[in-house]
Design an enzyme around this catalytic site. Structure first.
Site, short mmCIF file in Angstrom:
data_model
loop_
_atom_site.label_atom_id
_atom_site.label_comp_id
_atom_site.label_asym_id
_atom_site.label_seq_id
_atom_site.Cartn_x
_atom_site.Cartn_y
_atom_site.Cartn_z
N ARG A 2 -22.44 -11.76 -34.46
CA ARG A 2 -22.42 -11.67 -32.99
C ARG A 2 -23.84 -11.42 -32.46
NH1 ARG A 2 -18.25 -7.14 -32.02
NH2 ARG A 2 -18.51 -7.64 -29.80
N GLN B 69 -18.08 -3.38 -20.26
CA GLN B 69 -17.52 -3.07 -21.58
C GLN B 69 -18.23 -3.94 -22.62
OE1 GLN B 69 -12.95 -2.70 -21.43
NE2 GLN B 69 -13.46 -3.94 -19.63
N ASN B 70 -18.98 -4.93 -22.14
CA ASN B 70 -19.57 -5.92 -23.04
C ASN B 70 -20.83 -5.38 -23.71
OD1 ASN B 70 -17.55 -7.56 -22.08
ND2 ASN B 70 -18.85 -8.62 -20.61
N HIS C 264 -19.84 0.63 -23.76
CA HIS C 264 -19.45 0.48 -25.17
C HIS C 264 -20.64 0.12 -26.04
CE1 HIS C 264 -15.03 -0.34 -23.88
NE2 HIS C 264 -15.32 0.95 -23.89
N CYS D 147 -30.19 4.47 -35.87
CA CYS D 147 -30.43 5.15 -37.16
C CYS D 147 -29.26 6.09 -37.44
CB CYS D 147 -31.73 5.96 -37.07
SG CYS D 147 -32.00 7.03 -38.48
N ASN E 278 -9.83 -12.62 -12.81
CA ASN E 278 -9.47 -12.77 -14.23
C ASN E 278 -8.74 -14.09 -14.45
OD1 ASN E 278 -9.84 -11.00 -16.61
ND2 ASN E 278 -7.64 -11.35 -16.88
N GLU F 254 -6.14 -14.60 -16.25
CA GLU F 254 -4.67 -14.43 -16.22
C GLU F 254 -4.36 -12.99 -15.86
OE1 GLU F 254 -4.28 -15.38 -20.32
OE2 GLU F 254 -5.09 -13.43 -20.88
N ALA G 231 -14.12 -16.80 -13.93
CA ALA G 231 -15.08 -15.98 -13.17
C ALA G 231 -16.29 -16.81 -12.74
CB ALA G 231 -15.54 -14.81 -14.04
C1 BV8 Z 1 -11.68 6.62 -27.24
C2 BV8 Z 1 -17.59 -2.26 -28.56
C3 BV8 Z 1 -11.39 8.90 -27.69
C4 BV8 Z 1 -17.47 -2.70 -29.99
C5 BV8 Z 1 -15.29 -1.85 -27.87
C6 BV8 Z 1 -5.94 5.34 -31.94
C7 BV8 Z 1 -7.08 5.95 -32.47
C8 BV8 Z 1 -8.24 6.11 -31.71
C9 BV8 Z 1 -8.27 5.64 -30.41
C10 BV8 Z 1 -7.14 5.01 -29.93
C11 BV8 Z 1 -5.98 4.86 -30.65
N1 BV8 Z 1 -5.07 4.22 -29.88
C12 BV8 Z 1 -5.61 3.94 -28.68
C13 BV8 Z 1 -6.84 4.44 -28.69
C14 BV8 Z 1 -7.79 4.35 -27.62
C15 BV8 Z 1 -8.64 3.14 -27.92
C16 BV8 Z 1 -7.93 1.94 -27.36
O1 BV8 Z 1 -7.87 1.78 -26.16
N2 BV8 Z 1 -7.38 1.09 -28.25
C17 BV8 Z 1 -6.68 -0.09 -27.78
C18 BV8 Z 1 -6.81 -1.21 -28.81
C19 BV8 Z 1 -5.23 0.28 -27.55
N3 BV8 Z 1 -9.91 3.37 -27.26
C20 BV8 Z 1 -10.92 3.92 -27.94
O2 BV8 Z 1 -10.91 4.15 -29.12
C21 BV8 Z 1 -12.12 4.26 -27.09
N4 BV8 Z 1 -12.51 5.62 -27.39
O3 BV8 Z 1 -10.55 6.54 -26.84
O4 BV8 Z 1 -12.25 7.78 -27.64
C22 BV8 Z 1 -12.25 10.04 -27.90
C23 BV8 Z 1 -12.12 11.11 -27.03
C24 BV8 Z 1 -12.93 12.20 -27.22
C25 BV8 Z 1 -13.87 12.20 -28.24
C26 BV8 Z 1 -14.01 11.10 -29.09
C27 BV8 Z 1 -13.21 10.01 -28.93
C28 BV8 Z 1 -13.31 3.39 -27.41
C29 BV8 Z 1 -12.99 1.96 -27.07
C30 BV8 Z 1 -14.25 1.14 -27.22
C31 BV8 Z 1 -14.10 0.22 -28.41
N5 BV8 Z 1 -15.27 -0.69 -28.44
N6 BV8 Z 1 -16.37 -2.64 -27.85
C32 BV8 Z 1 -17.57 -4.18 -30.12
O5 BV8 Z 1 -17.78 -4.89 -29.12
O6 BV8 Z 1 -17.48 -4.64 -31.27
S1 BV8 Z 1 -13.87 -2.38 -27.09
C33 BV8 Z 1 -14.00 -4.03 -26.86
O7 BV8 Z 1 -12.69 -4.48 -26.65
C34 BV8 Z 1 -14.73 -4.41 -25.61
O8 BV8 Z 1 -15.83 -3.60 -25.39
C35 BV8 Z 1 -13.70 -4.29 -24.55
O9 BV8 Z 1 -13.66 -2.99 -24.04
C36 BV8 Z 1 -12.46 -4.54 -25.32
C37 BV8 Z 1 -12.01 -5.94 -25.05
O10 BV8 Z 1 -11.44 -5.90 -23.85
P1 BV8 Z 1 -11.83 -6.95 -22.74
O11 BV8 Z 1 -13.26 -6.80 -22.41
O12 BV8 Z 1 -10.82 -6.77 -21.70
O13 BV8 Z 1 -11.70 -8.35 -23.45
P2 BV8 Z 1 -10.37 -9.09 -23.82
O14 BV8 Z 1 -10.69 -10.20 -24.76
O15 BV8 Z 1 -9.33 -8.08 -24.21
O16 BV8 Z 1 -9.89 -9.73 -22.43
C38 BV8 Z 1 -10.66 -10.73 -21.84
C39 BV8 Z 1 -9.98 -11.05 -20.53
O17 BV8 Z 1 -10.78 -12.01 -19.85
C40 BV8 Z 1 -8.60 -11.66 -20.71
O18 BV8 Z 1 -7.71 -11.04 -19.82
C41 BV8 Z 1 -8.81 -13.14 -20.32
O19 BV8 Z 1 -7.69 -13.65 -19.64
C42 BV8 Z 1 -9.96 -13.05 -19.39
N7 BV8 Z 1 -10.80 -14.25 -19.37
C43 BV8 Z 1 -11.08 -15.08 -20.39
N8 BV8 Z 1 -11.92 -16.05 -19.95
C44 BV8 Z 1 -12.18 -15.79 -18.65
C45 BV8 Z 1 -11.48 -14.65 -18.27
N9 BV8 Z 1 -11.52 -14.13 -17.03
C46 BV8 Z 1 -12.31 -14.77 -16.13
N10 BV8 Z 1 -13.02 -15.88 -16.42
C47 BV8 Z 1 -12.99 -16.41 -17.65
N11 BV8 Z 1 -13.70 -17.52 -17.92
#
Ligand code: BV8
Length: 237
Positions: free
Chosen positions: A58, A89-90, A107, A115, A203, A205, A221
């Site tokens: 990536r 979030q990107n 994120h 490091c 978005n 969808e 978008a």
């Molecule tokens: C936290 C960086 C707590 C890395 C990312 C069990 C254990 C631990 C945590 C959890 C758990 N269960 C749930 C959680 C919480 C968890 C979570 O939410 N999990 C989900 C899967 C249920 N969250 C976390 O862990 C977060 N931290 O909770 O910490 C804590 C509290 C105290 C102390 C310590 C810890 C951290 C979450 C961050 C993870 N890192 N990214 C990397 O990039 O590799 S997340 C990553 O996925 C992205 O950053 C982004 O946030 C997410 C993807 O989401 P989207 O951006 O929405 O993208 P997606 O593909 O899903 O959707 C795209 C949309 O665009 C679609 O709707 C599509 O229709 C639309 N689209 C497509 N094309 C277009 C369009 N729209 C317009 N125009 C277009 N052309």
């Protein structure tokens, strides 16, 4: 009339038209692994080579993609609407390359590595740092392995206090390109709405949190945002 305070949150969808894969593409899989299983500290501890490969692929792609009209439209909104806060979030740098100056990467980001000992981040996009071999820091007397400078699942997103501050005081909360799956980012629209903001979605969808939006624009978008920013700037001025 008090100028409207605008907060924007973007997700992977805003970079889709630039050719950057979203998380939900390909059913959220990479090399047949769920991304939620690769983007975690546990995966890094268990199989650092696999996680490193995921990020290096990536990171290398960052040299091949360009910002699209959606990034450019948001940069214009920030320039012409004083005080607009852009949170993403990107982990790509397409907002910056599209002209946005102040971007909050909640994120983390792909362009820097961190490091594992000192926690210091360094910009490392030179060819030597983009291969499949691990990269080592320049900050410790004996170089230490570096990790991707991103927030993994289970890790705390960056700047949540500043984010909640901005979200709870804004008049308009705009989300672009996010499926509303990942928390705490996906919960921000509800916090904004409860604090009295007008919530807007652009978005492809309906996302899982669609009911929290007062105004929904479904489509690409890159196609919708330039016109919407035009109309918002006219209406706000
Ligand atoms: C936290 C960086 C707590 C890395 C990312 C069990 C254990 C631990 C945590 C959890 C758990 N269960 C749930 C959680 C919480 C968890 C979570 O939410 N999990 C989900 C899967 C249920 N969250 C976390 O862990 C977060 N931290 O909770 O910490 C804590 C509290 C105290 C102390 C310590 C810890 C951290 C979450 C961050 C993870 N890192 N990214 C990397 O990039 O590799 S997340 C990553 O996925 C992205 O950053 C982004 O946030 C997410 C993807 O989401 P989207 O951006 O929405 O993208 P997606 O593909 O899903 O959707 C795209 C949309 O665009 C679609 O709707 C599509 O229709 C639309 N689209 C497509 N094309 C277009 C369009 N729209 C317009 N125009 C277009 N052309």
């Amino acid at each position: 009339m008090k100028p409207k305070r605008v907060v924007v949150l973007t997700g992977a969808g805003i970079s889709a038209e630039s050719g950057v894969r979203t998380f939900r593409d390909n059913d959220g899989l990479w090399e047949n692994h769920r991304i939620e299983e690769v983007a975690t500290p546990e995966a890094w501890a268990a199989d650092p080579e696999k996680v490193w490969r995921f990020y290096q692929e990536r990171r290398r792609q960052m040299n091949e993609v360009e910002p699209n009209p959606a990034h450019i439209a948001l940069a214009r909104l920030q320039r012409e609407r004083e005080g607009t806060v852009l949170i993403t979030q990107n982990v790509d740098d397409l907002h910056e390359r599209g002209g946005s100056e102040d971007v909050h990467h909640m994120h983390g980001q792909l362009l820097t590595l961190r490091c594992e000992v000192s926690g210091r981040s360094e910009q490392r996009m030179d060819d030597a740092s983009l291969g499949d071999d691990f990269a080592f820091c320049n900050c410790c007397s004996s170089p230490k392995r570096m990790r991707p400078d991103v927030v993994w699942f289970g890790e705390m997103p960056i700047g949540m206090e500043m984010i909640y501050d901005a979200v709870l005081q804004c008049d308009v909360f705009l989300v672009v390109g996010s499926s509303g799956h990942v928390y705490p980012a996906a919960g921000l629209v509800r916090a904004a709405k409860e604090a009295g903001a007008h919530t807007v979605l652009v978005n492809a969808e309906p996302p899982t949190n669609v009911e929290a939006f007062d105004e929904v624009h479904l489509g690409a978008a890159g196609e919708l945002l330039p016109g919407l920013v035009d109309s918002w700037l006219n209406e706000m001025n």
